[in-house]
Design an enzyme around this catalytic site. Structure first.
Site, mmCIF file in Angstrom:
data_model
loop_
_atom_site.group_PDB
_atom_site.id
_atom_site.type_symbol
_atom_site.label_atom_id
_atom_site.label_comp_id
_atom_site.label_asym_id
_atom_site.label_seq_id
_atom_site.Cartn_x
_atom_site.Cartn_y
_atom_site.Cartn_z
ATOM 1 N N GLU A 1 60.590 -14.179 77.686
ATOM 2 C CA GLU A 1 60.451 -14.412 76.253
ATOM 3 C C GLU A 1 61.770 -14.839 75.617
ATOM 4 O O GLU A 1 61.789 -15.682 74.723
ATOM 5 C CB GLU A 1 59.904 -13.167 75.555
ATOM 6 C CG GLU A 1 58.464 -12.815 75.930
ATOM 7 C CD GLU A 1 57.488 -13.927 75.599
ATOM 8 O OE1 GLU A 1 57.832 -14.814 74.804
ATOM 9 O OE2 GLU A 1 56.372 -13.905 76.147
ATOM 10 N N TYR B 1 59.080 -11.392 66.931
ATOM 11 C CA TYR B 1 58.227 -12.070 67.907
ATOM 12 C C TYR B 1 58.324 -11.430 69.293
ATOM 13 O O TYR B 1 57.305 -11.076 69.901
ATOM 14 C CB TYR B 1 58.554 -13.569 68.017
ATOM 15 C CG TYR B 1 57.955 -14.102 69.289
ATOM 16 C CD1 TYR B 1 56.580 -14.299 69.379
ATOM 17 C CD2 TYR B 1 58.726 -14.276 70.439
ATOM 18 C CE1 TYR B 1 55.990 -14.704 70.560
ATOM 19 C CE2 TYR B 1 58.143 -14.678 71.634
ATOM 20 C CZ TYR B 1 56.770 -14.892 71.688
ATOM 21 O OH TYR B 1 56.199 -15.252 72.868
ATOM 22 N N ASP C 1 54.882 -16.686 66.931
ATOM 23 C CA ASP C 1 55.891 -17.714 67.191
ATOM 24 C C ASP C 1 55.442 -19.015 66.513
ATOM 25 O O ASP C 1 54.498 -19.028 65.726
ATOM 26 C CB ASP C 1 56.054 -17.905 68.697
ATOM 27 C CG ASP C 1 54.832 -18.572 69.302
ATOM 28 O OD1 ASP C 1 53.743 -18.450 68.711
ATOM 29 O OD2 ASP C 1 54.962 -19.203 70.354
#
Length: 352
Positions: free
Chosen positions: A41, A124, A142
DNA sequence: AAATCGTGGAG
DNA sequence: TCTCCAAGATT
């Protein structure tokens, strides 16, 4: 939130049915190790999947676990990140795993309040880890999710504005699948990446087109609303190429700010005279210009470096902290921004 | 709230 | 070529 008439359960089903049959085989989807999800991520922030894949593979070979990353030298972590950009991500990730090592016995916490305190993990990434690795029904909003939802639900808020994300998080909390939040969040992002693209969305292949308010109005191409970015600011930069007995002078950039902690050729923002003054003041080197070797332009999101590279004849030499004379064959031990990689390659006599 | 922080690919 | 932009966080 105006979800009147929105068929939430049918939407969940249509979306998840599509995702289960179309999800890409990505290296961070082989298992649900929170550490791997975390690294992926961070790498994927503002970065394309195809770019990330080789970096992720190498990173996992080098740092297979939280403790292996926590015990690594920051310079080694930066070296693995070289070329990926946004280098504070690597610094924060390294600091973050150290936090997890010290405060949570090496286990990534599964509570929003705790995971959000970890360096480099924002709203996020917290939601992504919590949902994907821990099955927590948390939103992971996102750019994909904002684009998809702005179309599905016809939301015209400017997605560049800070507070807009919260509205989308509220929307997600209304429609997220509590049974499978991991797939739900990933499916929205996958849909944004593969179907509901920024330009020319492939509505004819969209599994949830029947739920899409923007499509119904024919305005899917106009969403999401997004302000224009301002152009990068030009910066005149003079770069010093000092070659002494086959070794060139490099120096480490400050540990904060642009390209923090990476290496570079000595340079100034200003004139050639200022470059010579700087070499004298900062590096205790007296020299003179031999000639301009090359020009190079490099554009960042917010800056444009207009670089002129000068070969410099060294008259007198003293030593200075934070600089290194290094043979070209040893340059690969240091991390360089792409701009300087190009210059070093272009000026390499053995390479041309 | 608006700036800062990289890079390479796509159109 | 040029513009946009890709799974954002930090200050």
């Amino acid at each position: 939130m105006t979800l009147t008439g929105f068929q939430t359960e049918q939407f969940q089903h249509d979306l998840l049915y599509w995702f289960e049959r179309n999800l890409r085989d990505l290296p961070w989807r082989k298992d649900r190790d929170p550490y791997k999800i975390w690294v992926s991520e961070i790498m994927l922030q503002q970065t394309r999947v195809d770019t990330v894949i080789p970096y992720f593979e190498r990173f996992m070979q080098r740092f297979p676990s939280i403790d292996r990353l926590a015990e690594a030298d920051l310079d080694d972590v930066i070296k693995q990140w070289e070329g990926l950009g946004y280098y504070s991500r690597a610094r924060n990730l390294h600091a973050g795993v150290k936090e997890v090592q010290e405060n949570y016995a090496g286990k990534v916490p599964d509570e929003p309040d705790k995971i959000l305190e970890i360096k480099g993990i924002g709203p996020y990434t917290a939601g992504a880890i919590l949902s994907i690795a821990y099955d927590k029904p948390e939103p992971a909003v996102d750019g994909n999710v904002m684009r998809v939802l702005s179309r599905i639900l016809h939301i015209e808020d400017d997605i560049q504005k800070a507070k807009t994300r919260k509205r989308f998080e509220a929307a997600i909390r209304e429609i997220i699948s509590v049974e499978n939040p991991s797939f739900f969040n990933q499916a929205l992002m996958e849909l944004g990446a593969l179907i509901c693209s920024p330009k020319s969305p492939k509505c004819e292949y969209c599994p949830v087109v029947g739920h899409c308010r923007a499509k119904k109005l024919g305005i899917q191409e106009l969403l999401p609303v997004k302000g224009k970015a301002k152009p990068p600011k030009p910066l005149e930069m003079k770069v010093a190429l000092l070659d002494r007995a086959g070794k060139i002078l490099i120096r480490k950039r400050p540990e904060q700010g642009l390209l923090a902690g990476l290496w570079e050729l000595p340079n100034v923002e200003g004139t050639v005279d200022q470059l010579l003054d700087h070499l004298h003041a900062a590096h205790h080197i007296s020299g003179q210009i031999r000639g301009k070797r090359m020009e190079y332009q490099h554009t960042f999101s917010h800056l444009q470096w207009k670089m002129e590279v000068y070969e410099i004849e060294v008259d007198e030499l003293d030593s200075s902290v934070g600089e290194v004379w290094v043979a070209r064959s040893e340059l690969d031990q240091y991390s360089f921004p792409v701009a300087f990689q190009k210059i070093l390659a272009e000026t390499n006599p053995t390479c041309k």
